[in-house]
Design an enzyme around this catalytic site. Structure first.
Site: not given
Ligand code: IPE
Ligand code: IPE
Ligand code: MG
Length: 261
Positions: A38, A41-42, A55, A83-84, A86, A89, A206, A225
């Site tokens: 995760d 994006g940030r 990405h 994820s299901t 995602n 977006r 995570r 864990e």
């Molecule tokens: C979890 O991350 C899914 C993946 C890393 C593929 P998300 O960014 O989708 O999770 P939430 O929305 O913050 O819970």
């Molecule tokens: C995880 O990074 C990648 C996927 C969920 C595909 P994010 O895209 O969720 O990044 P943040 O959480 O928005 O920073």
């Molecule tokens: Mg995320």
């Protein structure tokens, strides 16, 4: 047992002499590590870049982390790629990710195969684009006989969805008279999950600060864990991964009993 089976059946890892691995107690490595990658994006937003750049950088981080798993002969590594949830977006980001997965797979197949990696996908792969589906099938078939790291990519994956699919499959078999309700036990249920044949998840990592499962491996992580870090996924280096693995080695696991394992 998984640990032993895997470690006995494989030659020593390619870069096992890397000083990064010096202080690791190899007898206390996780058998099945699951990562929630995760924070792409940030990471990008913090640099004034588009989320998509995050990405792309995330894929580079993944390549390095898989190398560590290969070097240390981790039996199983599962990563959350999509994820299901995602699909919520923007289309542009989803399209970008799907193209990135095709690109990643087509570029990495040869090296993964050379590294004896056994690739598998978890989730509703059937709903992905024909190009991605075909590539995934080609890659999985090609690596089917490999005996190294079981590398599982959760793509269009949701833990609740997986449990529901398994439940429906079992209900169908009961209805068809192939099974009795009392035959349904953990072993049978697990054989209907996407992770059939894999060991339970014992370590969940995570990145990026959030402390939740986001519908990841709900059944499989029942006794895992957890290790959380504020580091965004693209900055998750092999050194950070090794730090996490060492922390796992120090955990006291009791499984409801009184003895530490
Ligand atoms: C979890 O991350 C899914 C993946 C890393 C593929 P998300 O960014 O989708 O999770 P939430 O929305 O913050 O819970
Ligand atoms: C995880 O990074 C990648 C996927 C969920 C595909 P994010 O895209 O969720 O990044 P943040 O959480 O928005 O920073
Ligand atoms: Mg995320």
């Amino acid at each position: 047992m998984w640990n032993k089976l895997f470690r006995d059946s494989r030659p020593p890892g390619g870069d096992a002499g890397n000083p990064l691995y010096n202080d690791i107690d190899r007898s206390r490595l996780p058998v099945h590590t699951a990562i929630i990658m995760d924070g792409n994006g940030r990471w990008a937003e913090g640099r004034g870049l588009l989320r998509t750049a995050g990405h792309t950088a995330g894929v580079d981080a993944l390549k390095q982390i898989l190398k560590v798993a290969i070097d240390l002969e981790l039996p199983a590594l599962t990563v959350y790629a999509f994820s299901t949830e995602n699909w919520k977006r923007p289309h542009t980001e989803v399209d970008f990710l799907m193209r990135l997965f095709v690109d990643y797979l087509s570029k990495e197949i040869d090296e993964m195969d050379e590294d004896n990696v056994k690739l598998r996908f978890l989730g509703r792969v059937d709903e992905l684009s024909p190009a991605l589906k075909d590539l995934a099938k080609t890659a999985v078939d090609r690596m089917a006989d490999n005996t190294g790291v079981c590398f599982n990519v959760a793509m269009n994956y949701g833990g609740k969805d997986e449990i529901l699919r398994a439940t429906k499959e079992i209900a169908r078999r009961v209805q068809a008279g192939e099974l009795l309700p009392e035959d349904v036990d953990e072993t049978l249920f697990e054989s209907c999950l996407d992770t059939d044949g894999l060991p339970p998840v014992d370590f969940v990592i995570r990145t990026s600060g959030d402390m939740r499962l986001s519908n990841y491996l709900l059944w499989q992580a029942a006794y895992a864990e957890f290790w959380f870090t504020d580091t965004n996924w693209p900055d998750f280096t092999p050194a950070r991964f090794v730090e996490a693995l060492k922390a796992f080695g120090k955990r006291k696991r009791r499984f409801g009993g009184l003895k530490n394992k």
